[in-house]
Design an enzyme around this catalytic site. Structure first.
Site, PDB file in Angstrom:
ATOM      1  N   ASP A   1       0.871  -1.181   0.000  1.00 39.23           N
ATOM      2  CA  ASP A   1       0.000   0.000   0.000  1.00 39.23           C
ATOM      3  C   ASP A   1       0.907   1.229   0.000  1.00 39.23           C
ATOM      4  O   ASP A   1       1.534   1.541   1.006  1.00 39.23           O
ATOM      5  CB  ASP A   1      -0.908   0.021   1.236  1.00 39.23           C
ATOM      6  CG  ASP A   1      -1.979  -1.066   1.207  1.00 39.23           C
ATOM      7  OD1 ASP A   1      -1.690  -2.161   0.678  1.00 39.23           O
ATOM      8  OD2 ASP A   1      -3.088  -0.821   1.720  1.00 39.23           O
TER       9      ASP A   1
ATOM     10  N   LYS B   1     -10.238   0.279  -2.610  1.00 38.61           N
ATOM     11  CA  LYS B   1     -10.156   0.079  -1.160  1.00 38.61           C
ATOM     12  C   LYS B   1     -10.452   1.384  -0.433  1.00 38.61           C
ATOM     13  O   LYS B   1      -9.601   2.265  -0.377  1.00 38.61           O
ATOM     14  CB  LYS B   1      -8.766  -0.431  -0.766  1.00 38.61           C
ATOM     15  CG  LYS B   1      -8.588  -0.624   0.749  1.00 38.61           C
ATOM     16  CD  LYS B   1      -7.194  -1.142   1.072  1.00 38.61           C
ATOM     17  CE  LYS B   1      -6.934  -1.167   2.585  1.00 38.61           C
ATOM     18  NZ  LYS B   1      -5.584  -1.684   2.924  1.00 38.61           N
TER      19      LYS B   1
ATOM     20  N   LYS C   1      -6.904   3.351  -3.636  1.00 35.50           N
ATOM     21  CA  LYS C   1      -7.300   3.389  -2.227  1.00 35.50           C
ATOM     22  C   LYS C   1      -7.515   4.832  -1.793  1.00 35.50           C
ATOM     23  O   LYS C   1      -6.738   5.714  -2.140  1.00 35.50           O
ATOM     24  CB  LYS C   1      -6.207   2.710  -1.391  1.00 35.50           C
ATOM     25  CG  LYS C   1      -6.422   2.725   0.122  1.00 35.50           C
ATOM     26  CD  LYS C   1      -5.291   1.971   0.810  1.00 35.50           C
ATOM     27  CE  LYS C   1      -5.309   2.135   2.331  1.00 35.50           C
ATOM     28  NZ  LYS C   1      -4.194   1.420   2.991  1.00 35.50           N
TER      29      LYS C   1
END
Length: 315
Positions: A152, A251, A215
């Site tokens: 991430d 996400k 995300k």
């Protein structure tokens, strides 16, 4: 190299070309976007469908601890909870992943053993992203070497907001290459991007550069995942697949704490991107406390009553 479809081959030829493309995307109607997100949030899910949705939401969680005070013991406990969220009910699904800092990846990997739970690691000088590229890439390589299945990363919001889109693009490409076989989630920190137009541009920029997931947030700022910004990103992945044939995950992270909220997000997914995204491979929740409420609601459906306060562990 990023997986650029022939239809987008010329987009990254120069900073000017990339700017022209991103600023040529349709503008976002903020009122319309928020109204649609609010309307979808009123949909109700009942009985059998609710039980299915709760289990699906559990299976989509990246169970997360990202605190300076994290310890190996805390990570091992989190890993155990990810594998068996409810020790009294083996039918409860495992979460999708455990998300930790790079220095705790090896601990998480060992604690999970052979369980079908991924190890995700935040990297690239999370959460601010204020570091030189070589430092960020070293951060990524360390996490992957320790066993991370997913990375991430955070984008350079300063570069993005000042219009240096090609710099952001090239950094994502470099991180994607350093990630190897690990799937890459690109965090925009939507609360710092100021406008919905910027969120749409960041979404396309991340996808063109090779993101496997886009995300919303780090969870470390005042405004994190919202129905509106997530809806906008779901529209982006839907439109990107229509244009390129490539499917990208989404996400939302930060601030999603209740079962009611999680189910609203699942409705957003189904009604915007479509049922193809209703799978942990394509949709995740970045959360720490959400799992506890899902477990409480799951037991309520099964027994007709809420459990005591000691039913779930407090994270």
């Amino acid at each position: 190299m990023p997986r650029i479809h022939p239809a987008l081959a010329d987009v990254t030829a120069s900073d000017q070309a990339l700017r022209r493309f991103l600023h040529g995307l349709p503008g976002v109607d903020p009122v319309g976007l928020e109204a649609r997100a609010a309307a979808l949030g009123t949909r109700s899910i009942k009985t059998t469908a609710k039980a299915y949705a709760i289990d699906l939401a559990i299976s989509m969680i990246d169970l997360t601890t990202l605190e300076g005070a994290d310890t190996p013991g805390k990570v091992r406990a989190l890993a155990a909870k990810a594998v068996r969220p409810d020790p009294t009910d083996r039918e409860t699904p495992s979460t999708a992943a455990v998300c930790v800092y790079p220095d705790l990846v090896a601990t998480a990997k060992a604690a999970l053993g052979g369980a079908d739970v991924k190890v995700a690691s935040v990297a690239t000088a999370f959460p601010a992203g204020r570091a030189a590229l070589d430092v960020k890439l070293a951060d990524v390589r360390d996490a992957v070497a320790a066993g991370a299945d997913e990375i991430d990363m955070v984008i350079d919001r300063g570069a993005f907001l000042s219009g240096r889109y090609l710099k952001v693009f090239e950094e994502i490409v470099a991180v994607k290459e350093a990630s190897g076989a690990a799937r890459l989630k690109v965090i925009f920190e939507t609360g710092e991007l100021s406008t919905y137009d910027n969120i749409r541009r960041a979404s396309w920029l991340g996808m063109i550069a090779g993101a496997d997931f886009i995300k919303t947030s780090t969870g470390k700022v005042a405004v994190n995942a919202t129905p509106a910004n997530t809806l906008l990103m779901l529209e982006a992945v839907r439109d990107f697949r229509e244009r390129t044939g490539t499917q990208i995950g989404v996400k939302p992270a930060g601030g999603i704490r209740s079962t009611k909220d999680a189910l609203k997000f699942l409705v957003l997914v189904n009604e915007t991107a479509g049922p193809d995204w209703l799978d942990p491979h394509w949709f995740r929740f970045g959360a720490s406390s959400l799992l506890n409420d899902l477990l409480m609601q799951r037991q309520k459906l099964a027994t007709g009553r809420y459990s005591g306060p000691d039913y779930v562990t407090v994270d």
